[in-house]
Every structure is written in structure tokens, then in C-alpha cells.
Write a protein that holds these residues in place. Structure first.
Motif, PDB file in Angstrom:
ATOM      1  N   LEU A 171       0.767  -1.425   0.006  1.00  0.00           N
ATOM      2  CA  LEU A 171       0.090  -0.059  -0.064  1.00  0.00           C
ATOM      3  C   LEU A 171       0.822   1.400  -0.025  1.00  0.00           C
ATOM      4  O   LEU A 171       0.237   2.340  -0.100  1.00  0.00           O
ATOM      5  N   GLY A 172       2.259   1.110   0.017  1.00  0.00           N
ATOM      6  CA  GLY A 172       2.859   2.345   0.158  1.00  0.00           C
ATOM      7  C   GLY A 172       2.805   3.081   1.500  1.00  0.00           C
ATOM      8  O   GLY A 172       2.869   4.296   1.252  1.00  0.00           O
ATOM      9  N   VAL A 173       2.588   2.526   2.582  1.00  0.00           N
ATOM     10  CA  VAL A 173       2.188   3.276   3.858  1.00  0.00           C
ATOM     11  C   VAL A 173       3.371   2.720   4.796  1.00  0.00           C
ATOM     12  O   VAL A 173       3.902   1.804   4.664  1.00  0.00           O
ATOM     13  N   ALA A 174       3.495   3.350   6.212  1.00  0.00           N
ATOM     14  CA  ALA A 174       4.009   2.929   7.355  1.00  0.00           C
ATOM     15  C   ALA A 174       3.539   1.711   7.732  1.00  0.00           C
ATOM     16  O   ALA A 174       2.462   1.500   7.913  1.00  0.00           O
ATOM     17  N   ASN A 175       4.460   1.050   8.370  1.00  0.00           N
ATOM     18  CA  ASN A 175       4.056  -0.328   9.425  1.00  0.00           C
ATOM     19  C   ASN A 175       2.991   0.274  10.356  1.00  0.00           C
ATOM     20  O   ASN A 175       2.154  -0.266  10.642  1.00  0.00           O
ATOM     21  N   GLY A 176       3.457   1.351  10.816  1.00  0.00           N
ATOM     22  CA  GLY A 176       2.529   2.006  12.106  1.00  0.00           C
ATOM     23  C   GLY A 176       1.000   2.387  11.385  1.00  0.00           C
ATOM     24  O   GLY A 176       0.070   2.266  12.020  1.00  0.00           O
ATOM     25  N   THR A 177       0.983   2.760   9.998  1.00  0.00           N
ATOM     26  CA  THR A 177      -0.218   2.926   9.527  1.00  0.00           C
ATOM     27  C   THR A 177      -1.024   1.607   9.479  1.00  0.00           C
ATOM     28  O   THR A 177      -2.157   1.605   9.605  1.00  0.00           O
ATOM     29  N   VAL A 178      -0.149   0.523   9.079  1.00  0.00           N
ATOM     30  CA  VAL A 178      -0.765  -0.728   8.788  1.00  0.00           C
ATOM     31  C   VAL A 178      -1.593  -0.926  10.236  1.00  0.00           C
ATOM     32  O   VAL A 178      -2.781  -1.598  10.426  1.00  0.00           O
ATOM     33  N   ALA A 179      -0.895  -1.032  11.194  1.00  0.00           N
ATOM     34  CA  ALA A 179      -1.219  -1.394  12.755  1.00  0.00           C
ATOM     35  C   ALA A 179      -2.430  -0.556  13.019  1.00  0.00           C
ATOM     36  O   ALA A 179      -3.619  -1.157  13.596  1.00  0.00           O
ATOM     37  N   SER A 180      -2.469   0.764  12.768  1.00  0.00           N
ATOM     38  CA  SER A 180      -3.474   1.532  13.398  1.00  0.00           C
ATOM     39  C   SER A 180      -4.758   1.254  12.465  1.00  0.00           C
ATOM     40  O   SER A 180      -5.893   1.312  13.093  1.00  0.00           O
ATOM     41  N   ARG A 181      -4.611   1.135  11.071  1.00  0.00           N
ATOM     42  CA  ARG A 181      -5.867   0.846  10.381  1.00  0.00           C
ATOM     43  C   ARG A 181      -6.381  -0.433  10.690  1.00  0.00           C
ATOM     44  O   ARG A 181      -7.676  -0.806  10.816  1.00  0.00           O
ATOM     45  N   LEU A 182      -5.780  -1.395  10.975  1.00  0.00           N
ATOM     46  CA  LEU A 182      -5.977  -2.886  11.527  1.00  0.00           C
ATOM     47  C   LEU A 182      -6.641  -2.734  12.744  1.00  0.00           C
ATOM     48  O   LEU A 182      -7.881  -3.425  12.988  1.00  0.00           O
ATOM     49  N   SER A 183      -6.249  -1.977  13.485  1.00  0.00           N
ATOM     50  CA  SER A 183      -6.726  -1.759  15.038  1.00  0.00           C
ATOM     51  C   SER A 183      -8.255  -1.183  14.814  1.00  0.00           C
ATOM     52  O   SER A 183      -9.155  -1.850  15.463  1.00  0.00           O
ATOM     53  N   ARG A 184      -8.348  -0.169  14.147  1.00  0.00           N
ATOM     54  CA  ARG A 184      -9.575   0.561  13.852  1.00  0.00           C
ATOM     55  C   ARG A 184     -10.531  -0.376  13.094  1.00  0.00           C
ATOM     56  O   ARG A 184     -11.645  -0.534  13.672  1.00  0.00           O
ATOM     57  N   ALA A 185     -10.119  -1.131  12.143  1.00  0.00           N
ATOM     58  CA  ALA A 185     -11.041  -2.125  11.510  1.00  0.00           C
ATOM     59  C   ALA A 185     -11.435  -3.170  12.342  1.00  0.00           C
ATOM     60  O   ALA A 185     -12.597  -3.292  12.475  1.00  0.00           O
ATOM     61  N   ARG A 186     -10.604  -3.634  13.269  1.00  0.00           N
ATOM     62  CA  ARG A 186     -11.075  -4.759  13.980  1.00  0.00           C
ATOM     63  C   ARG A 186     -12.119  -4.202  14.875  1.00  0.00           C
ATOM     64  O   ARG A 186     -12.975  -4.905  15.263  1.00  0.00           O
ATOM     65  N   ALA A 187     -11.822  -2.879  15.560  1.00  0.00           N
ATOM     66  CA  ALA A 187     -12.747  -2.561  16.518  1.00  0.00           C
ATOM     67  C   ALA A 187     -14.215  -2.142  15.805  1.00  0.00           C
ATOM     68  O   ALA A 187     -15.231  -2.483  16.369  1.00  0.00           O
ATOM     69  N   LYS A 188     -14.383  -1.616  14.845  1.00  0.00           N
ATOM     70  CA  LYS A 188     -15.330  -1.483  14.033  1.00  0.00           C
ATOM     71  C   LYS A 188     -16.021  -2.827  13.608  1.00  0.00           C
ATOM     72  O   LYS A 188     -17.420  -2.957  13.604  1.00  0.00           O
ATOM     73  N   LEU A 189     -15.259  -3.791  13.237  1.00  0.00           N
ATOM     74  CA  LEU A 189     -15.911  -5.135  12.759  1.00  0.00           C
ATOM     75  C   LEU A 189     -16.449  -5.720  14.075  1.00  0.00           C
ATOM     76  O   LEU A 189     -17.595  -6.158  13.935  1.00  0.00           O
ATOM     77  N   ARG A 190     -15.752  -5.664  15.195  1.00  0.00           N
ATOM     78  CA  ARG A 190     -16.383  -6.130  16.464  1.00  0.00           C
ATOM     79  C   ARG A 190     -17.674  -5.586  16.792  1.00  0.00           C
ATOM     80  O   ARG A 190     -18.753  -6.183  17.218  1.00  0.00           O
ATOM     81  N   ASN A 191     -17.885  -4.354  16.891  1.00  0.00           N
ATOM     82  CA  ASN A 191     -18.911  -3.391  17.136  1.00  0.00           C
ATOM     83  C   ASN A 191     -19.968  -3.874  15.928  1.00  0.00           C
ATOM     84  O   ASN A 191     -21.037  -4.054  16.680  1.00  0.00           O
ATOM     85  N   ALA A 192     -19.870  -3.874  14.759  1.00  0.00           N
ATOM     86  CA  ALA A 192     -20.689  -4.270  13.784  1.00  0.00           C
ATOM     87  C   ALA A 192     -21.139  -5.681  13.985  1.00  0.00           C
ATOM     88  O   ALA A 192     -22.556  -6.064  13.658  1.00  0.00           O
ATOM     89  N   LEU A 193     -20.340  -6.551  14.257  1.00  0.00           N
ATOM     90  CA  LEU A 193     -20.833  -7.896  14.483  1.00  0.00           C
ATOM     91  C   LEU A 193     -21.250  -8.376  15.934  1.00  0.00           C
ATOM     92  O   LEU A 193     -21.537  -9.382  16.030  1.00  0.00           O
ATOM     93  N   GLY A 194     -21.297  -7.433  16.743  1.00  0.00           N
ATOM     94  CA  GLY A 194     -21.663  -7.835  18.005  1.00  0.00           C
ATOM     95  C   GLY A 194     -20.740  -8.655  18.946  1.00  0.00           C
ATOM     96  O   GLY A 194     -21.156  -9.331  19.673  1.00  0.00           O
ATOM     97  N   VAL A 195     -19.534  -8.609  18.579  1.00  0.00           N
ATOM     98  CA  VAL A 195     -18.627  -9.420  19.286  1.00  0.00           C
ATOM     99  C   VAL A 195     -17.928  -8.815  20.441  1.00  0.00           C
ATOM    100  O   VAL A 195     -17.564  -7.743  20.252  1.00  0.00           O
ATOM    101  N   GLU A 196     -18.044  -9.462  21.470  1.00  0.00           N
ATOM    102  CA  GLU A 196     -17.374  -8.860  22.785  1.00  0.00           C
ATOM    103  C   GLU A 196     -16.020  -9.601  22.927  1.00  0.00           C
ATOM    104  O   GLU A 196     -15.599 -10.740  22.905  1.00  0.00           O
ATOM    105  N   VAL A 197     -15.083  -8.638  23.416  1.00  0.00           N
ATOM    106  CA  VAL A 197     -13.776  -9.256  23.704  1.00  0.00           C
ATOM    107  C   VAL A 197     -13.482  -9.376  25.272  1.00  0.00           C
ATOM    108  O   VAL A 197     -13.780  -8.502  25.794  1.00  0.00           O
TER     109      VAL A 197
END
Length: 177
Positions: free
Chosen positions: A151-177
Motif C-alpha cells: 500500500l506504500g504506507v508505514a507499518n504503523g499505519t497498517v497497525a492503526s488501520r487494522l486496529s480501527r478496522a477490528r474495533a469497527k468489525l467487532r462492534n458491527a458484528l456484536g462480538v465482545e472481547v
């Protein structure tokens, strides 16, 4: 996984090896992101672009595999509206019907339809960058480093995007951690 030193894929003969090693993997990735009928054409376009740019490949920026995934992801981005329509349609209708006719498969299909529809809706709710990171990791099985290179981005960008996406997916799917 094939990695190449600078200039090692510049010759058409060497590039043929890159094609042979990675074509099917790239085609599968594209088929998962877009309509499978488009995958063959976009995979071919991915390798055509890569072939034309082969002399500019820089191994210091990442391996051949990540470079190809980056090209494929950019092509997918051009088809983003169709991708979003597909996820929204799947959210409404579920996956295509199964022709096997077995009772257990019918029950499994009903369960899968509910899950697939919820997942498709959740994926459609992600930003493009978040969706690209999630699907490169899930479908392409790329590492954080490979996703960053693709994607031509920094590793930190990958980690933050993945973290935000996981939170959104958990919320949308009703999964509790």
C-alpha cells in the motif's frame, strides 16, 4: 515467496518466473475482493502493469509479492464502487445458492447467509484503507511489512488501520472481547 535483488526481474525470462510463481495467488486475492469473473482480467492487468514496470522494481522497498499485491490493490481501488455494491448486495441477499440439496447443507447455508450478510455489511462500513489492510491480511495472508509495502504506507499505519478496522468489525458484528 519469491524475492528478487534489484534488477533480477528486469529480463522477460526472469519475469516469467514471477508470473508462474504468483499469478494464481494474485488472481484468487482479486476474486475474493471483486466478482470472480473479473479476477482473471484484473490479474492479467496486474501482471501487464508489473511487466511494463519491471525495470523500476526496487527490492529495497519490499519483495516481489508485496509489489504485486500493491498493484492488484490499486486496480481493485479503481473498481471500488463495484466492490462496495457487491458487499451491500451480499448483506441483503447472502452468498449464492448451493446446488447440493442436502438437508444439513440447507441448515448450514442459512447460518452462513446470516453470518456472510453481517460480515459483508461490516466490511462495507470500513474505510477503503481499513478494508484494504483487513483483506490483504485475511485473503492475501500478507505480513504487516508486506501490507505496508503493497500500500506504500508505514507499518504503523497498517497497525492503526487494522486496529480501527477490528474495533469497527467487532462492534458491527456484536462480538465482545
Amino acid at each position: 515467496m519469491l524475492t528478487a535483488p534489484d534488477g533480477a526481474i528486469a529480463s522477460p525470462e526472469r519475469f516469467a518466473t514471477v508470473f508462474d510463481v504468483h499469478y494464481e495467488e494474485i488472481r484468487r486475492y482479486i476474486g475474493r475482493r471483486l466478482d470472480p469473473g473479473v479476477a482473471e482480467d484484473l490479474a492479467a492487468e496486474t501482471f501487464l502493469i508489473a511487466f511494463r514496470r519491471r525495470t523500476r522494481f526496487d527490492a529495497a522497498r519490499g519483495g516481489v509479492r508485496a509489489w504485486l499485491y500493491g498493484i492488484a490493490t490499486n486496480l481493485i481501488g479503481r473498481h471500488r464502487r463495484a466492490e462496495l455494491r457487491r458487499y451491500r448486495a451480499m448483506a441483503r441477499t447472502g452468498p449464492p445458492p448451493d446446488d447440493s440439496g442436502h438437508d444439513q447443507l440447507v441448515a448450514d447455508r442459512l447460518s452462513a447467509e446470516v453470518t456472510a450478510a453481517r460480515l459483508a455489511e461490516a466490511l462495507a462500513g470500513l474505510s477503503r484503507g481499513e478494508r484494504d489492510v483487513v483483506l490483504l491480511i485475511a485473503y492475501g495472508e500478507l505480513t504487516y511489512d508486506e501490507v505496508a509495502a503493497a500500500l506504500g504506507v508505514a507499518n504503523g499505519t497498517v497497525a492503526s488501520r487494522l486496529s480501527r478496522a477490528r474495533a469497527k468489525l467487532r462492534n458491527a458484528l456484536g462480538v465482545e472481547v
